[in-house]
Design an enzyme around this catalytic site. Structure first.
Site, PDB file in Angstrom:
ATOM      1  N   SER A  70      20.110  -8.756  14.424  1.00 19.18           N
ATOM      2  CA  SER A  70      19.516  -6.769  14.474  1.00 19.18           C
ATOM      3  C   SER A  70      20.019  -5.875  14.374  1.00 19.18           C
ATOM      4  O   SER A  70      19.463  -4.954  14.255  1.00 19.18           O
ATOM      5  CB  SER A  70      18.791  -6.793  16.364  1.00 19.18           C
ATOM      6  OG  SER A  70      19.689  -7.128  16.815  1.00 19.18           O
ATOM      7  N   LYS A  99      24.229   1.769  17.682  1.00 22.25           N
ATOM      8  CA  LYS A  99      23.309   1.144  17.871  1.00 22.25           C
ATOM      9  C   LYS A  99      22.283   1.206  18.915  1.00 22.25           C
ATOM     10  O   LYS A  99      22.337   2.070  19.648  1.00 22.25           O
ATOM     11  CB  LYS A  99      22.740  -0.508  17.596  1.00 22.25           C
ATOM     12  CG  LYS A  99      21.952  -1.330  17.415  1.00 22.25           C
ATOM     13  CD  LYS A  99      22.188  -2.868  17.671  1.00 22.25           C
ATOM     14  CE  LYS A  99      20.756  -3.835  18.080  1.00 22.25           C
ATOM     15  NZ  LYS A  99      21.773  -5.457  18.162  1.00 22.25           N
ATOM     16  N   SER A 140      23.594 -11.031  16.018  1.00 20.86           N
ATOM     17  CA  SER A 140      23.157 -10.007  15.762  1.00 20.86           C
ATOM     18  C   SER A 140      24.488  -8.856  15.063  1.00 20.86           C
ATOM     19  O   SER A 140      24.101  -7.422  14.533  1.00 20.86           O
ATOM     20  CB  SER A 140      22.431  -8.162  16.388  1.00 20.86           C
ATOM     21  OG  SER A 140      21.223  -9.379  16.740  1.00 20.86           O
TER      22      SER A 140
END
Ligand code: GLN
Length: 476
Positions: free
Chosen positions: A152, A77, A176
């Site tokens: 997210s 990420k 997330s």
């Protein structure tokens, strides 16, 4: 035709019997990434470097001295630092900033010969539930391109689901990892707070953030957790508790005591079909010999407000460092110090991040501190104590991961309250620091996936992974 792998075991098998090489594996992923650009899962691909690394690892394999993760291709990420690589947290404010050091998790994965193939799209500073808050565009759900992938860590979930890598790392502050895993029909694990080092993770809310894996199965999650977890002198909140060999316990077959909260299941926002399926699942677990009982948990409505008071407070402090001076973006329109701060932040941060900085600054302001911040801390303490009481009687808390299946892109991006309520089932584990996993167990009659979530006692990842393994095997 190139082979698509959905487990590390299959990759290792083919490497061992020389049916493939790391170079061929990386090539195949690069090809698929190229074919799936429309999903917008990656912000950057480290193609040449990944190929180079694959060549080195192939040589090591030939000499029999490759690491434990040789052949594993991982995406990270875009809020996890990797030395000399850009990291932006999907924000304009970091501009072309490059990491000066690697996150501890990255170092540990590389030391075991994992190959990092690129950095994935996410909500800006990990704030969001749909990946629509990225400064670099939406990510599409690979199962239905008109739907959000969740957030997210949307890019990471999509990268695994669409076979653009084998494993991806995400971060979970309030769901997330688990919610996008649920929306993309894969496994997503948020470890106990302090199980995995946060060194090199761009902070959103430091007392909530944890890094964890997205995988196709439990064995891969267990292996990655063994490599990533454990004490780190660079993160004082990281626990020195010994890291178990999770992989060796996956076949522990036990019967467990499980509870679910009446308030979660009676919640108006829960999709009726998910509710019905959940109750059927409860019956199946009982038939399989487990004890499953409902518990009253009268705090459900406090979870999201408490989470948003505390995380925005922490975010307003953490994000104060982006001032147009120290990192990345500086407004070209600035003329002095004051306007450097003002314009760099106004132009560099997106809407949602600004909203949260303002909210966090407000709840910390002298006149409102006690009414909001102190109060929320007290509620957090109560939630933790009550949840620990429940977990002294039960091994697991079971719930849906999300109240519904993936929603339409653009549908609720202008309604922050609605978006915050997406997190109703996931923030509990972060508020209480507990480990929690989303398991890809269901398909709705609307054709879309949804997960069920298991939460357990602190540092009880061994049982969490073992039971999850059992449940996913029964599914297949
Ligand atoms: N959706 C939650 C939020 O917007 C969770 C984010 C996260 O876990 N990073 O805060």
């Amino acid at each position: 035709m190139e082979k698509i792998y959905s487990s590390f075991e299959a990759i290792q098998q083919d490497l061992k019997t020389q049916q493939t090489t790391c170079q061929l594996i990386v090539k195949a992923y690069l090809h698929r990434i190229d074919e799936n650009k429309h999903l917008n899962a990656f912000l950057e691909i480290f193609a040449d470097e990944a190929m180079q690394k694959a060549q080195e690892i192939d040589a090591k394999i030939a000499q029999n001295n490759a690491g434990k993760l040789a052949g594993m291709v991982i995406a990270i990420k875009d809020n996890i630092c990797y030395k000399d690589h850009k990291v932006s947290a999907s924000s304009k404010i970091l501009g072309n900033f490059e990491s000066l050091f690697s996150a501890t998790v990255v170092e540990r994965l590389l030391a075991e010969d994992a190959i990092i193939i690129g950095r994935t799209n996410c909500d800006e500073f990990a704030m969001g539930s749909s990946n629509e808050n990225s400064a670099f565009g939406n990510v599409l759900n690979p199962i239905d391109n008109s739907k959000v992938p969740g957030g997210s860590s949307g890019g990471s979930a999509v990268a695994v689901k669409a076979n653009l890598c084998l494993v991806a790392l995400g971060s979970d502050t309030g769901g997330s990892i688990r919610q996008p895993a649920s929306f993309c029909d894969i496994v997503g694990l948020k470890p106990t707070y302090g199980r995995v080092s946060r060194n090199g993770l761009i902070a959103y809310a430091s007392s909530f953030d944890q890094i964890g894996p997205f995988t196709n199965n439990i064995a891969d999650a267990a292996l990655v957790m063994e490599v990533m977890s454990g004490a780190d002198k660079m993160d004082s909140t990281c626990s020195a508790q010994e890291v178990p060999q999770y992989s060796n316990h996956l076949n522990d077959k036990k019967t467990y005591k499980i509870t679910y909260f009446n308030s979660c299941i009676e919640n108006d926002g829960l999709d009726a079909e998910i509710k019905a399926k959940f109750m059927t699942f409860v019956e199946e677990l009982k038939t399989a010999g487990h004890t499953v009982e409902a518990t009253d948990f009268p705090y459900l409505d406090y979870l999201v407000p408490t989470y948003y008071v505390l995380t925005t407070a922490e975010a307003s402090s953490n994000l104060a460092r982006y001032d147009g001076v120290h990192f990345g973006y500086r407004s070209p329109n600035a003329v002095d110090l004051e306007s450097t701060y003002l314009k760099s932040r106004s132009e560099g941060f997106g809407e949602e991040v600004k909203r949260r900085i303002m909210l966090g600054t407000y709840v910390l302001s002298s006149g409102f501190y006690d009414a909001y911040y102190t109060k929320a801390q007290k509620v957090r303490r109560i939630l933790k104590t009550k949840t620990e009481e429940i977990l002294s009687d039960y091994d697991f808390i079971l719930s849906p991961t999300s109240p519904h299946t993936p929603f339409d892109l653009g549908k609720q991006v202008d309604d922050p309250i609605k978006m915050y309520l997406e997190d109703i089932y996931t923030v509990h584990a972060n508020l209480t620091s507990l480990p929690s996993i989303s398991l890809p167990l269901n398909k709705h009659t609307n054709g879309l996936p949804y997960g069920f979530q298991l939460t357990t006692k602190s540092f009880n990842e061994t049982a969490l992974l073992a039971f999850s393994h059992q449940l996913l095997q029964n599914k297949n």
